[in-house]
Scaffold this motif. Structure first.
Motif, PDB file in Angstrom:
ATOM      1  N   UNK A   1       0.754  -1.377   0.072  1.00  0.00           N
ATOM      2  CA  UNK A   1       0.078   0.150  -0.043  1.00  0.00           C
ATOM      3  C   UNK A   1       0.895   1.155  -0.145  1.00  0.00           C
ATOM      4  N   UNK A   2       2.115   1.319   0.777  1.00  0.00           N
ATOM      5  CA  UNK A   2       2.817   2.328   1.037  1.00  0.00           C
ATOM      6  C   UNK A   2       3.616   2.707  -0.301  1.00  0.00           C
ATOM      7  N   UNK A   3       4.412   1.531  -0.663  1.00  0.00           N
ATOM      8  CA  UNK A   3       4.923   1.386  -1.986  1.00  0.00           C
ATOM      9  C   UNK A   3       4.201   2.061  -3.053  1.00  0.00           C
ATOM     10  N   UNK A   4       3.069   1.496  -3.334  1.00  0.00           N
ATOM     11  CA  UNK A   4       2.007   1.804  -4.570  1.00  0.00           C
ATOM     12  C   UNK A   4       1.761   3.543  -4.412  1.00  0.00           C
ATOM     13  N   UNK A   5       1.589   3.828  -3.096  1.00  0.00           N
ATOM     14  CA  UNK A   5       1.235   5.203  -3.212  1.00  0.00           C
ATOM     15  C   UNK A   5       2.482   6.065  -3.615  1.00  0.00           C
ATOM     16  N   UNK A   6       3.666   5.743  -3.279  1.00  0.00           N
ATOM     17  CA  UNK A   6       4.910   6.443  -3.691  1.00  0.00           C
ATOM     18  C   UNK A   6       5.088   6.248  -5.135  1.00  0.00           C
ATOM     19  N   UNK A   7       4.853   5.087  -5.673  1.00  0.00           N
ATOM     20  CA  UNK A   7       5.110   4.909  -7.095  1.00  0.00           C
ATOM     21  C   UNK A   7       4.168   5.408  -7.943  1.00  0.00           C
ATOM     22  N   UNK A   8       2.830   5.599  -7.408  1.00  0.00           N
ATOM     23  CA  UNK A   8       1.654   6.124  -8.225  1.00  0.00           C
ATOM     24  C   UNK A   8       1.179   5.140  -9.088  1.00  0.00           C
ATOM     25  N   UNK A   9       1.331   3.823  -8.575  1.00  0.00           N
ATOM     26  CA  UNK A   9       0.555   2.679  -9.569  1.00  0.00           C
ATOM     27  C   UNK A   9       0.765   1.406  -8.726  1.00  0.00           C
ATOM     28  N   UNK A  10      -0.023   0.555  -9.083  1.00  0.00           N
ATOM     29  CA  UNK A  10      -0.095  -0.793  -8.343  1.00  0.00           C
ATOM     30  C   UNK A  10       1.209  -1.558  -9.091  1.00  0.00           C
ATOM     31  N   UNK A  11       2.151  -1.523  -8.023  1.00  0.00           N
ATOM     32  CA  UNK A  11       3.344  -2.464  -8.430  1.00  0.00           C
ATOM     33  C   UNK A  11       3.263  -3.824  -8.592  1.00  0.00           C
ATOM     34  N   UNK A  12       2.346  -4.355  -8.022  1.00  0.00           N
ATOM     35  CA  UNK A  12       2.343  -5.918  -8.260  1.00  0.00           C
ATOM     36  C   UNK A  12       1.516  -6.187  -9.766  1.00  0.00           C
ATOM     37  N   UNK A  13       1.073  -5.116 -10.338  1.00  0.00           N
ATOM     38  CA  UNK A  13       0.528  -5.601 -11.670  1.00  0.00           C
ATOM     39  C   UNK A  13       1.645  -5.455 -12.848  1.00  0.00           C
ATOM     40  N   UNK A  14       2.571  -4.879 -12.175  1.00  0.00           N
ATOM     41  CA  UNK A  14       3.779  -4.688 -13.343  1.00  0.00           C
ATOM     42  C   UNK A  14       4.452  -5.954 -13.679  1.00  0.00           C
ATOM     43  N   UNK A  15       4.809  -5.932 -14.951  1.00  0.00           N
ATOM     44  CA  UNK A  15       5.264  -7.394 -15.345  1.00  0.00           C
ATOM     45  C   UNK A  15       6.881  -7.528 -14.780  1.00  0.00           C
ATOM     46  N   UNK A  16       7.452  -6.373 -14.643  1.00  0.00           N
ATOM     47  CA  UNK A  16       8.815  -6.339 -14.183  1.00  0.00           C
ATOM     48  C   UNK A  16       8.970  -5.074 -13.378  1.00  0.00           C
ATOM     49  N   UNK A  17       9.553  -5.180 -12.385  1.00  0.00           N
ATOM     50  CA  UNK A  17      10.124  -4.028 -11.358  1.00  0.00           C
ATOM     51  C   UNK A  17      11.406  -4.259 -10.951  1.00  0.00           C
ATOM     52  N   UNK A  18      12.382  -3.603 -11.201  1.00  0.00           N
ATOM     53  CA  UNK A  18      13.849  -3.750 -10.983  1.00  0.00           C
ATOM     54  C   UNK A  18      13.999  -3.789  -9.322  1.00  0.00           C
ATOM     55  N   UNK A  19      14.484  -4.796  -8.673  1.00  0.00           N
ATOM     56  CA  UNK A  19      14.496  -4.495  -6.996  1.00  0.00           C
ATOM     57  C   UNK A  19      15.108  -3.228  -6.693  1.00  0.00           C
ATOM     58  N   UNK A  20      16.148  -2.608  -6.968  1.00  0.00           N
ATOM     59  CA  UNK A  20      16.476  -1.446  -6.526  1.00  0.00           C
ATOM     60  C   UNK A  20      15.568  -0.228  -6.754  1.00  0.00           C
ATOM     61  N   UNK A  21      14.719  -0.166  -8.023  1.00  0.00           N
ATOM     62  CA  UNK A  21      13.488   0.867  -7.904  1.00  0.00           C
ATOM     63  C   UNK A  21      12.619   0.464  -7.062  1.00  0.00           C
ATOM     64  N   UNK A  22      12.133  -0.653  -6.756  1.00  0.00           N
ATOM     65  CA  UNK A  22      11.140  -1.107  -5.751  1.00  0.00           C
ATOM     66  C   UNK A  22      11.744  -0.779  -4.424  1.00  0.00           C
ATOM     67  N   UNK A  23      13.147  -1.116  -4.134  1.00  0.00           N
ATOM     68  CA  UNK A  23      13.617  -0.393  -2.827  1.00  0.00           C
ATOM     69  C   UNK A  23      13.650   1.181  -2.743  1.00  0.00           C
ATOM     70  N   UNK A  24      13.875   1.699  -3.807  1.00  0.00           N
ATOM     71  CA  UNK A  24      13.846   3.193  -3.857  1.00  0.00           C
ATOM     72  C   UNK A  24      12.453   3.753  -3.305  1.00  0.00           C
ATOM     73  N   UNK A  25      11.206   3.335  -4.068  1.00  0.00           N
ATOM     74  CA  UNK A  25      10.020   3.469  -3.787  1.00  0.00           C
ATOM     75  C   UNK A  25       9.926   3.293  -2.068  1.00  0.00           C
ATOM     76  N   UNK A  26      10.352   2.024  -1.607  1.00  0.00           N
ATOM     77  CA  UNK A  26      10.091   1.510  -0.199  1.00  0.00           C
ATOM     78  C   UNK A  26      10.762   2.606   0.821  1.00  0.00           C
ATOM     79  N   UNK A  27      11.953   3.252   0.383  1.00  0.00           N
ATOM     80  CA  UNK A  27      12.482   4.175   1.094  1.00  0.00           C
ATOM     81  C   UNK A  27      12.118   5.489   1.250  1.00  0.00           C
ATOM     82  N   UNK A  28      11.208   5.647   0.191  1.00  0.00           N
ATOM     83  CA  UNK A  28      10.615   7.159   0.253  1.00  0.00           C
ATOM     84  C   UNK A  28       9.087   7.056   0.745  1.00  0.00           C
ATOM     85  N   UNK A  29       8.796   6.006   1.536  1.00  0.00           N
ATOM     86  CA  UNK A  29       7.559   5.826   2.163  1.00  0.00           C
ATOM     87  C   UNK A  29       7.597   6.831   3.248  1.00  0.00           C
ATOM     88  N   UNK A  30       6.474   7.689   3.229  1.00  0.00           N
ATOM     89  CA  UNK A  30       6.454   8.819   4.435  1.00  0.00           C
ATOM     90  C   UNK A  30       5.390   8.399   5.350  1.00  0.00           C
TER      91      UNK A  30
END
Length: 197
Positions: free
Chosen positions: A107-136
């Motif tokens: 929920x928090x990562x999707x808010x930062x990413x502005x999209x449902x990340x689980x629906x993406x076919x591919x998302x690099x770990x470092x990009x996902x972790x970047x979203x996670x680290x920006x969770x406010x």
């Protein structure tokens, strides 16, 4: 190159492609949280989940017998999972659990990413972790803040105590139990229920 996302790891001067989608790393976390697996087995799982051309435990074991350096592979995998950051010497108690907190994390990562990340076919770990680290601010941050205070034996604010009292299962991190421990608990529970009848 600055900003490049790693797609391979060099182990003893041989490049191995990384299965860099975030889902593969989350599966590694699941393996490391599994109390049924020995430490060495966990690393075998990590290697075949993340490194090409390995597809199963037997591939890793065969490669190790032929000189593949499992220790160096583990160090490179740690580097990749920690997004190239050096791990500190100070060990702190965890404040989140990728498995237990899955819904809050997404929920928090999707808010930062502005999209449902689980629906993406591919998302690099470092990009996902970047979203996670920006969770406010939000549920995840609030729960992690309470856990952090509990770990450091700090006093909770009144609203935090109330939240903890009403949501202890959400806040308290579960210790994963082995199959044997779960079976033993079931036996004790049945025995206790039999005595109370």
């Amino acid at each position: 190159m600055i900003g490049a996302l790693p797609e391979c790891l060099s182990i003893e001067n041989v490049d191995y492609g990384i299965r860099s989608d975030y889902r593969n790393v989350l599966q590694v976390f699941e393996a490391f949280a599994d109390p049924e697996l020995e430490q060495g087995e966990k690393w075998i799982v990590a290697i075949y989940l993340l490194l090409e051309p390995f597809t199963c435990a037997d591939d890793v074991l065969e490669a190790a017998e032929n000189g593949f350096n499992v220790d160096e592979a583990a160090k490179k995998i740690i580097w990749f999972i920690s997004s190239g950051q050096e791990s500190g010497d100070k060990k702190e108690l965890p404040t989140y659990d990728w498995i237990q907190d899955e819904q809050m994390i997404f929920s928090a990562v999707n808010k930062v990413a502005g999209k449902e990340t689980r629906e993406l076919e591919y998302l690099h770990w470092w990009t996902f972790l970047g979203y996670f680290n920006e969770v406010g601010e939000g549920n995840l941050s609030f729960v992690v803040g309470i856990r952090n205070k509990l770990n450091k034996h700090k006093n909770l604010e009144k609203h935090e105590r109330e939240f903890l009292n009403n949501n202890s299962k959400l806040v308290k991190l579960e210790k994963r139990k082995t199959k044997e421990e779960l079976e033993q608990e079931a036996k004790y529970k049945a025995l206790l229920e039999g005595l109370l009848k």
